[in-house]
Design a protein around this motif. Structure first.
Motif: not given
Lengths: 10, 221
Positions: A1, A3, A5-10, B5, B48, B56, B60, B112, B122, B171
Motif C-alpha cells: 500500500t 500512502s 497522505v504525507d504528514h508535513d505537520e507536527l 502553522r 514521528y 519532509i 520538520n 488507509e 507504510v 493549527y
C-alpha cells in the motif's frame, strides 16, 4: 500500500 | 507554511520548554500529571516514526527530534530525578479509558481503509499516525483532572497549559487557511484538533479571567 497522505505537520 | 502553522509550532515548542524549565528550576514536578506526560511521549513516538520512512524537511525532522527529546527529558525528571515531588496521589486518572477507545478508533477510522497486514510498513506507520492524532486530542485529560482535583495550578503550570492549548487552536486556523488557499484538508486531524481545543476551553476562560490579571489559578470551590 502506498500512502498518498504525507504528514508535513507536527 | 503559513503564520498560523508557524506560531502553532512555536507555541507547542514554548509549552514543552516551559515545562522542562519549571521542573528543573523549582526542582519539583508537583502539579504536573505524569500520566499526561506518558501519553504525550506515546503520541510523539507513534507519530514521528515517519522520521525513518519519510523525509519532509530539516525543520520538520528537527522539531520532531526536539519534541521526542523534551518529552523523554520530562519523563526522566518526573519519574527519576525528582520522583519524590511527583503528585501521584492526585494523578489518578485511569489512562486505559483513553488508550483502549483511541486504539480501536485508530484501527477502524484511518486514511488507509485496508486490512492490517503484517510487514506493511507504510500501513503500520499510517495507523500509528492516526492513533497518535486521536490520543493527542485527549492526552491532556489526566492533567486537567489533576488540576480540578487539587483545585489550583501554579502560574507557571498555567502558562504551560495555555501554550499547549493554543498550539492546536492555531493549527485549526492553519487548516482553514490551507483549505482555502491550497485546497488541502485532513478530516481526521481537523476533527481531533477541534476535540483537543474544545477540551481546553474551560481552562482558557480561567486563564484569561484570573492568570492574566495576576491572580493564581484557583478553581471555585
Amino acid at each position: 500500500t502506498k500512502s498518498d497522505v504525507d504528514h508535513d505537520e507536527l | 507554511m503559513n503564520i498560523f502553522r508557524l506560531t502553532g509550532d512555536l507555541s507547542h515548542l514554548l509549552a514543552i520548554i516551559i515545562l522542562v524549565l519549571k521542573i528543573w528550576k523549582t526542582r519539583s514536578c508537583a502539579g504536573i500529571s505524569g500520566k499526561s506526560q506518558i501519553l504525550f511521549a506515546l503520541v510523539y513516538f507513534t507519530r514521528y516514526l515517519d522520521l525513518f520512512t519519510n523525509y519532509i524537511s530539516l525543520y520538520n525532522s528537527f522539531m520532531k527530534i526536539v519534541f521526542i527529546g523534551a518529552s523523554l527529558a520530562t519523563l526522566y525528571l518526573m519519574y527519576m530525578k525528582f520522583k519524590a515531588t511527583y503528585d501521584r496521589n492526585h494523578d489518578t486518572f485511569r489512562i486505559e479509558f483513553l488508550l483502549i477507545p483511541v486504539t480501536l478508533l485508530g484501527l477502524l477510522v484511518n486514511h488507509e481503509f485496508t486490512p492490517l497486514e503484517i510487514g506493511d510498513t507504510v500501513l503500520v506507520v499510517q495507523v500509528l499516525w492516526t492513533f497518535s492524532i486521536y490520543l493527542e486530542s485527549v492526552a491532556i485529560l489526566p492533567q486537567l483532572f489533576l488540576v480540578s482535583k487539587t483545585g489550583e495550578a501554579e502560574t507557571i503550570t498555567s502558562h504551560y497549559l495555555m501554550a499547549l492549548g493554543s498550539y492546536r487552536a492555531l493549527y485549526l486556523i492553519n487548516w482553514i487557511w490551507r483549505y482555502y488557499f491550497e485546497g488541502f484538508y485532513d478530516l481526521i486531524a481537523i476533527v481531533a484538533g477541534i476535540v483537543q481545543t474544545v477540551l481546553y476551553c474551560d481552562f482558557f476562560y480561567l486563564y484569561i479571567t484570573r492568570v492574566i490579571r495576576g491572580r493564581a489559578l484557583r478553581l471555585p470551590a
